[in-house]
Design a protein around this motif. Sequence first.
Motif, PDB file in Angstrom:
ATOM      1  N   ASN A 179      -6.958 -81.519 -26.806  1.00 46.82           N
ATOM      2  CA  ASN A 179      -5.874 -81.040 -25.938  1.00 46.82           C
ATOM      3  C   ASN A 179      -4.563 -81.761 -26.244  1.00 46.82           C
ATOM      4  OD1 ASN A 179      -7.393 -79.137 -24.598  1.00 46.82           O
ATOM      5  ND2 ASN A 179      -7.828 -80.441 -22.836  1.00 46.82           N
ATOM      6  N   ASP A 220     -14.462 -90.525 -19.910  1.00 49.54           N
ATOM      7  CA  ASP A 220     -14.733 -89.140 -19.523  1.00 49.54           C
ATOM      8  C   ASP A 220     -15.587 -88.504 -20.615  1.00 49.54           C
ATOM      9  OD1 ASP A 220     -14.764 -86.455 -18.861  1.00 49.54           O
ATOM     10  OD2 ASP A 220     -12.610 -86.340 -18.441  1.00 49.54           O
ATOM     11  N   ARG A 242     -12.629 -88.193 -28.433  1.00 50.79           N
ATOM     12  CA  ARG A 242     -11.481 -88.786 -29.113  1.00 50.79           C
ATOM     13  C   ARG A 242     -11.630 -88.481 -30.590  1.00 50.79           C
ATOM     14  NH1 ARG A 242      -7.247 -89.860 -26.123  1.00 50.79           N
ATOM     15  NH2 ARG A 242      -8.011 -90.124 -24.028  1.00 50.79           N
ATOM     16  N   ARG A 245     -16.785 -85.735 -21.004  1.00 50.32           N
ATOM     17  CA  ARG A 245     -16.488 -84.347 -21.370  1.00 50.32           C
ATOM     18  C   ARG A 245     -15.476 -84.288 -22.509  1.00 50.32           C
ATOM     19  NH1 ARG A 245     -14.277 -82.535 -15.830  1.00 50.32           N
ATOM     20  NH2 ARG A 245     -13.525 -84.642 -16.088  1.00 50.32           N
ATOM     21  N   LYS A 246     -14.745 -85.371 -22.715  1.00 46.78           N
ATOM     22  CA  LYS A 246     -13.700 -85.404 -23.743  1.00 46.78           C
ATOM     23  C   LYS A 246     -14.199 -86.140 -24.981  1.00 46.78           C
ATOM     24  CE  LYS A 246      -9.775 -85.684 -20.566  1.00 46.78           C
ATOM     25  NZ  LYS A 246      -8.664 -86.543 -20.145  1.00 46.78           N
ATOM     26  N   THR A 254      -7.218 -86.575 -28.023  1.00 48.28           N
ATOM     27  CA  THR A 254      -8.164 -85.509 -27.708  1.00 48.28           C
ATOM     28  C   THR A 254      -7.637 -84.227 -28.353  1.00 48.28           C
ATOM     29  OG1 THR A 254      -7.030 -84.822 -25.691  1.00 48.28           O
ATOM     30  CG2 THR A 254      -8.709 -86.564 -25.473  1.00 48.28           C
ATOM     31  N   ASP A 303     -15.302 -89.870 -25.314  1.00 50.00           N
ATOM     32  CA  ASP A 303     -14.412 -90.749 -24.549  1.00 50.00           C
ATOM     33  C   ASP A 303     -15.258 -91.590 -23.596  1.00 50.00           C
ATOM     34  OD1 ASP A 303     -12.690 -91.390 -22.086  1.00 50.00           O
ATOM     35  OD2 ASP A 303     -11.180 -90.684 -23.512  1.00 50.00           O
TER      36      ASP A 303
END
Length: 156
Positions: A62, A96, A101, A98-99, A60, A93
């Motif tokens: 992050n 999730d 990859r 919201r994420k 991600t 993802d």
Amino acid sequence: MGKIGSTKETLILEHFLPYRLSVVTNRISGALSRHYAARFGISIPEWRVIANLGRHPDLTANEVAERSAMDKVTVSRAVAALEEKGLLDRVRDAGDKRKSRLSLSAKGLQVYGEIAPLALGFERDLLTALTPDEVAQLNRIIDKLTKRMNEMPESS
């Protein structure tokens, strides 16, 4: 109002380790980036994202920020630029939504395959200034300083 230089210790910037490390890393990064900026049209943050995804696909943004010690805004801008250049693919993802990859596209993998040897050659050339024992010692020192930084509280 405090007088400048009123403390007993004087900070001599050119002898201050964090400053010296910053100067040398900025000069090294700048020299290296001139090679890949001219040839591939990418910035230092973009190269760091490519290097991270070349070694660790499906991170991600992050996770890239954590691995590269870059702030999230810089990573976000680099990711957007790389995606626009067709060097990076983004997939939501599964666990999730919201994420996203991130992984290198075929074009991104080709760029990584060309830049990685250039970067390693640059490193080899730079390290010719040191003996093999000095290189080993430098690596041990960097590891020790990194470990110490990881042990220090964030506010230090």
